[in-house]
Enzyme design. Structure first.
Site, PDB file in Angstrom:
ATOM      1  NE  ARG A 129      -1.203   2.436   2.846  1.00 39.43           N
ATOM      2  CZ  ARG A 129      -0.627   3.527   3.545  1.00 39.43           C
ATOM      3  NH1 ARG A 129      -0.544   4.480   2.738  1.00 39.43           N
ATOM      4  NH2 ARG A 129       0.017   3.450   4.845  1.00 39.43           N
ATOM      5  CG  ASP A 130       3.123   4.461   2.873  1.00 39.30           C
ATOM      6  OD1 ASP A 130       2.853   5.441   2.186  1.00 39.30           O
ATOM      7  OD2 ASP A 130       3.655   4.760   4.056  1.00 39.30           O
ATOM      8  CG  HIS A 167       8.259   7.642   5.167  1.00 36.16           C
ATOM      9  ND1 HIS A 167       7.987   7.683   3.849  1.00 36.16           N
ATOM     10  CD2 HIS A 167       7.069   7.050   5.834  1.00 36.16           C
ATOM     11  CE1 HIS A 167       6.918   7.124   3.632  1.00 36.16           C
ATOM     12  NE2 HIS A 167       6.241   6.744   4.945  1.00 36.16           N
ATOM     13  CB  CYS A 183       3.650  10.742   1.396  1.00 38.65           C
ATOM     14  SG  CYS A 183       1.903  11.459   1.418  1.00 38.65           S
ATOM     15  CG  HIS A 207       4.375   4.844   9.103  1.00 38.94           C
ATOM     16  ND1 HIS A 207       3.765   3.880   8.399  1.00 38.94           N
ATOM     17  CD2 HIS A 207       4.609   5.732   8.038  1.00 38.94           C
ATOM     18  CE1 HIS A 207       3.774   4.050   7.087  1.00 38.94           C
ATOM     19  NE2 HIS A 207       4.250   5.093   6.910  1.00 38.94           N
ATOM     20  CG  ASN A 227       7.103   3.219   3.910  1.00 33.81           C
ATOM     21  OD1 ASN A 227       6.750   3.482   2.648  1.00 33.81           O
ATOM     22  ND2 ASN A 227       6.208   3.302   4.910  1.00 33.81           N
TER      23      ASN A 227
END
Lengths: 304, 304
Positions: free
Chosen positions: B14-15, B208, B239, B206, B248
């Site tokens: 997903r991300d 990056h 993002c 979470h 990430n």
């Protein structure tokens, strides 16, 4: 009491460039080092006085060392593997020389074709002569946290090697994660083992970022009192005798960490990234520095 | 007492993929997720049920969610921005849904075209309906440590946003360093501010890796008791509404850290790097994962 200020040892022109396949012109190296001298760095290892047969990328060591402009307050250092190297460094009137060896015998043999035991007397003589010439001396121990040939390196070997170097009279000892395998628990383990044997003020940490753990290791060492850290602008580097080893931690990434922590370094992050951008253009390959990449992302809008 | 085991939340499908320019075929996504399911991961966020106008890369969300093979013991999650997204997730019988919002109003508006205040009621309804349908719910707060538009985000805003999400009944709250600006002191600051308000067992980090500090931040959070960490295999991601934000943290780099620390994860590093190599070939660009790059260095001889 520990000082909060951290001393950054910029090793890019030596450790960073020694392994680059793209030949960098002497005038570009000189221009780059002159640029680095104006970033606020107080220490730059500018080259290695090593046989050009072994490190052709640094065959112009004498020219580089002679042509750079010396900024007051900056220590200009060079690596010397032996007495002949020392002669070159003295001819160029280098401020400080560095000697090096591995904590693992196989790596030491691959690197300089000598056993560890046969290396000590050579270094001892170099250190003595450097000291007699009024130069300070730095010692590197490589493969402290792992060897590409032997795997884990015993703490006893690390302590033994470090002690032997300190006994020679070196002023600073840099502990190298040559192949970038360390995790923070290993940093702690090694620092604890050296406690009471070597003053923490004399220790530096030299990490490579092969597995992403570089800044976690730097942070761990900082928390445990280490105040001297080696880095290479751009994340240049890697050891020619440690296949697969990625570059040194990027000095600007380390600086970003210390700035965030509120730790004084005296170095300008912006100017350091400028100098990363400069050498990035010369080496002609993408460099791993995160802060350089963040700048190169042209539409970058961090605002922080 | 804190458990030592860490739970890894794999958000790569997903991300990681939402921002990729190279369109990945549905069958490749499915094959990749099936591969991830066999690495020992217990949690995979497989897609986002979002309007394909906004995230065209995930337009096949329903197909992906329906076609993957569900491994027993693995939670398959999906992001849902609103009620319509939730309907898709329920149609695909996703195990857990995630809702998200920013701790900074400008980022929230750029991201979902709503003020923060206008977002809360939308999310509240989604959470309630998801809970009624028997699904667990995860909440993401993004830009916790910095916003690409506003700069520093106030701790009060972070605490306020986090509390509002927890009050809705979410089961886990993931604190996002969306643009990768955090340093370990900020991790500590935010965790201290949330202490006594949100149980640390409910928190995830979470990060990056835009500036190289990702694993230092993970290590800091681990030391302070966090046991849930998001990552994306390969270091995929970024993002789409945070220009310049790098990927990430690579799940395999995080795993390397935890393995080194002796922390149990249940995940195989080797298999994770396999799956990084797989998706690396599909996205057709070099990925920032250190452990992937170390493997790809064909002459790599770490021995550790």
């Amino acid at each position: 009491m520990l000082q909060d200020k951290v001393l950054i040892r910029e090793v890019g022109p030596r450790d960073g460039l020694q392994n680059e396949k793209q030949m960098i012109r002497t005038e570009d190296k000189v221009a780059w080092i002159n640029q680095l001298s104006k970033t606020g760095l107080s220490y730059i290892e500018v080259t290695s006085f090593v046989n050009p047969k072994w490190i052709p990328a640094l065959a112009d060591c004498l020219d580089v060392a002679k042509q750079i402009e010396r900024e007051p307050g900056v220590t200009y250092a060079a690596l010397v593997p032996n007495q002949r190297g020392l002669e070159g460094a003295l001819e160029a009137d280098i401020d400080e020389v560095s000697v090096f060896m591995s904590a693992s015998d196989t790596h030491n043999r691959k690197n300089i074709n000598k056993s560890m035991d046969a290396t000590f007397p050579v270094l001892k003589e170099v250190v003595q002569q450097a000291k007699s010439a009024g130069k300070s001396v730095r010692g590197y121990v490589s493969t402290v946290f792992g060897c590409p040939y032997e795997g884990r390196v015993s703490i006893d070997q690390v302590v033994h090697t470090s002690e032997k170097l300190m006994e020679m009279g070196i002023d600073e000892l840099s502990l190298g994660d040559t192949i970038g395998v360390a995790t923070p628990n290993q940093i702690e383990e090694v620092l604890l083992a050296l406690k009471g044997i070597i003053p923490i003020e004399s220790l530096a940490l030299h990490v490579h970022d092969t597995r992403g753990t570089a800044l976690a290791n730097v942070y761990q060492a900082y928390q445990l009192g280490v105040r001297r850290f080696d880095g290479a602008v751009g994340g240049l580097g890697g050891c020619p005798y440690a296949p697969g080893a990625a570059g040194n931690v990027a000095t600007e990434d380390m600086l970003y960490l210390f700035n965030g922590l509120g730790v004084e370094t005296g170095v300008s992050l912006e100017h350091l990234v400028d100098s990363a951008e400069f050498i990035h253009q010369k080496v002609g390959r993408p460099l791993p520095s995160h802060n350089l990449q963040a700048r190169l992302a042209s539409d970058c809008k961090e605002g922080v």
